[in-house]
Design an enzyme around this catalytic site. Structure first.
Site, short mmCIF file in Angstrom:
data_model
loop_
_atom_site.label_atom_id
_atom_site.label_comp_id
_atom_site.label_asym_id
_atom_site.label_seq_id
_atom_site.Cartn_x
_atom_site.Cartn_y
_atom_site.Cartn_z
N ASP A 88 -22.62 -7.72 -1.60
CA ASP A 88 -22.22 -9.06 -2.31
C ASP A 88 -21.08 -9.91 -1.45
O ASP A 88 -21.36 -11.18 -1.74
CB ASP A 88 -21.56 -8.45 -3.92
CG ASP A 88 -22.61 -8.63 -4.85
OD1 ASP A 88 -23.65 -9.39 -4.78
OD2 ASP A 88 -22.84 -7.53 -5.14
N HIS A 121 -19.81 -11.10 -8.67
CA HIS A 121 -20.30 -9.58 -8.70
C HIS A 121 -19.11 -8.84 -7.76
O HIS A 121 -18.71 -7.85 -8.18
CB HIS A 121 -21.52 -9.47 -7.77
CG HIS A 121 -22.69 -9.83 -8.53
ND1 HIS A 121 -23.82 -10.31 -7.95
CD2 HIS A 121 -22.92 -10.42 -9.70
CE1 HIS A 121 -24.80 -10.71 -8.97
NE2 HIS A 121 -24.12 -11.02 -10.11
N TYR A 125 -16.72 -5.39 -9.05
CA TYR A 125 -16.58 -4.24 -8.55
C TYR A 125 -14.81 -4.28 -8.47
O TYR A 125 -14.48 -3.24 -8.73
CB TYR A 125 -16.97 -4.18 -7.34
CG TYR A 125 -18.49 -4.28 -7.01
CD1 TYR A 125 -19.25 -3.53 -7.90
CD2 TYR A 125 -19.15 -5.52 -6.21
CE1 TYR A 125 -20.66 -3.86 -7.86
CE2 TYR A 125 -20.40 -5.61 -6.08
CZ TYR A 125 -21.27 -4.99 -7.08
OH TYR A 125 -22.44 -5.04 -6.95
N GLU A 185 -31.68 -8.26 -1.25
CA GLU A 185 -31.72 -8.84 -2.69
C GLU A 185 -32.56 -7.84 -3.53
O GLU A 185 -32.55 -7.57 -4.68
CB GLU A 185 -32.03 -10.03 -3.07
CG GLU A 185 -30.92 -11.05 -2.56
CD GLU A 185 -29.80 -11.17 -3.38
OE1 GLU A 185 -29.80 -10.64 -4.65
OE2 GLU A 185 -28.67 -11.74 -2.90
N HIS A 222 -32.30 -13.75 -8.07
CA HIS A 222 -32.29 -14.00 -6.40
C HIS A 222 -33.39 -13.58 -5.76
O HIS A 222 -33.91 -14.07 -4.64
CB HIS A 222 -30.90 -13.38 -6.08
CG HIS A 222 -29.81 -13.74 -6.46
ND1 HIS A 222 -28.47 -12.97 -6.55
CD2 HIS A 222 -29.41 -14.69 -7.50
CE1 HIS A 222 -27.71 -13.39 -7.36
NE2 HIS A 222 -28.17 -14.50 -7.98
ZN ZN Z 1 -24.92 -9.83 -6.22
ZN ZN Z 2 -27.79 -11.56 -5.09
#
Ligand code: ZN
Ligand code: ZN
Length: 342
Positions: A88, A121, A125, A185, A222
């Site tokens: 990410d 994203h 985390y 992705e 995505h």
């Molecule tokens: Zn992501």
């Molecule tokens: Zn992505």
């Protein structure tokens, strides 16, 4: 590859003259006149998926549960999060470089939204690490690759393909970078996701699993976005779409994904072993190639070993395969109107 000027007064934005790359656009976002109608539908879905990790509850329970995981499960949890954090991070900073070459404002709009989602994203985390993991272990997770050669090798491989395009923006390097992005992705995330699904299947770390559910829902849009971009390139610039490059890169990515997953999960997690990882990764590669209207690389693999996980994750009764659909009941607004895949 020709880099778009930020503003090009001599540009021509008319739909009839628009192309996915190598066009002559002004730089203006005229989103009323759209050539790629799938982009309009995707915009609704991607914006409708909006979520923030701070609103996902239950992580305090995961913090307690984490202490009762086996040592192998804890190592896997940390290693997988480290890899996902890398993916990410690099996506967030690399995605804007595509927008410098894509000459469709409706598609660039989606790439900007995607970059925003990748940043969210990364924040998710951070939220997991803040709540579940002791402070002294956090650095170890962020920089897992410093002591783990397999992870370092993977991260370097992905980063280098992106870097090659930035340094030498040829047509071929652009195409390779797009395929790398598509693989990242559509393939790289998913053995990690399967690990978290497996924990949830055994009623472990369910809040983390919920967070992963949100992330996956974004990642699946995505996958569709880049599959669509690649299919438009194939239509408009067939000489650029080199199937051999796609197959070679897929084969390498599959091997690396299996090596990494075996390394970090091995046979230590109930429900996951080297055999299921190989079958799942190859099955997924076939699915992803099919999205590009290409023949399977592993025709002998026709099913996923994780069908039982689809059932626990797929809470939308009309969609039976959550790997290829949007999990709709996670949130307030999920508009799926129109055709967003072609
Ligand atoms: Zn992501
Ligand atoms: Zn992505």
């Amino acid at each position: 590859m020709h880099k778009n000027p930020l503003f090009n007064p001599q540009g021509d934005d008319t739909v009839a003259n628009r192309s996915i790359i190598k066009g002559n656009c002004t730089g203006l976002f005229n989103l009323n006149d759209v050539k790629y109608s799938w982009a309009k539908s995707m915009y609704q879905v991607m914006v409708g998926n909006f979520w923030v990790p701070e609103k996902v509850g239950g992580l305090a329970d995961d913090a307690i549960m984490y202490k009762s995981l086996t040592a192998n499960e804890q190592r896997a949890y940390k290693g997988i999060i480290s890899f996902l954090t890398f993916l990410d991070s690099i996506q967030t900073v690399n995605l804007p470089s595509y927008a410098e070459y894509i000459t469709s404002s409706e598609v660039n709009l989606l790439i900007s939204i995607q970059a925003f989602q990748e940043a969210i994203h990364s924040q998710s985390y951070t939220t997991i690490l803040e709540t579940v993991i002791e402070a002294r272990e956090r650095e170890e997770i962020y920089y897992f690759w410093r002591d783990d050669e397999v992870l370092l090798h993977r991260n370097t491989y992905i980063g280098q393909i992106y870097q090659d395009f930035k340094d030498f923006p040829s047509d071929e390097n652009f195409f390779r970078s797009l395929i790398a992005n598509y693989l990242l992705e559509s393939l790289y995330f998913y053995n990690g996701f399967a690990f978290f699904d497996t924990l949830v299947y055994h009623s472990k770390m369910t809040a983390t699993g919920r967070m992963i559910g949100y992330i996956r829902r974004d990642e699946l849009t995505h996958v569709t976005l880049f599959a669509n971009i690649l299919k438009e390139i194939r239509k408009e610039f067939p000489e650029m779409f080199n199937e051999q490059i796609v197959y070679d890169m897929f084969a390498t990515a599959v091997d690396q994904e299996i090596t990494w997953t075996d390394h970090i999960l091995g046979n230590s997690i109930p429900g996951i072993n080297e055999e299921t990882t190989t079958q799942y990764t190859r099955w997924l590669a076939n699915q992803r190639l099919e999205r590009l209207h290409m023949d399977p690389l592993y025709p002998e693999v026709v099913s996923t070993p994780y069908a039982h996980l689809e059932k626990i994750q797929d809470t939308n009764s009309e969609k039976t395969n959550f790997f290829e659909s949007t999990v709709v009941n996670y949130t307030q607004s999920s508009s799926m109107n129109g055709s967003w895949d072609f």
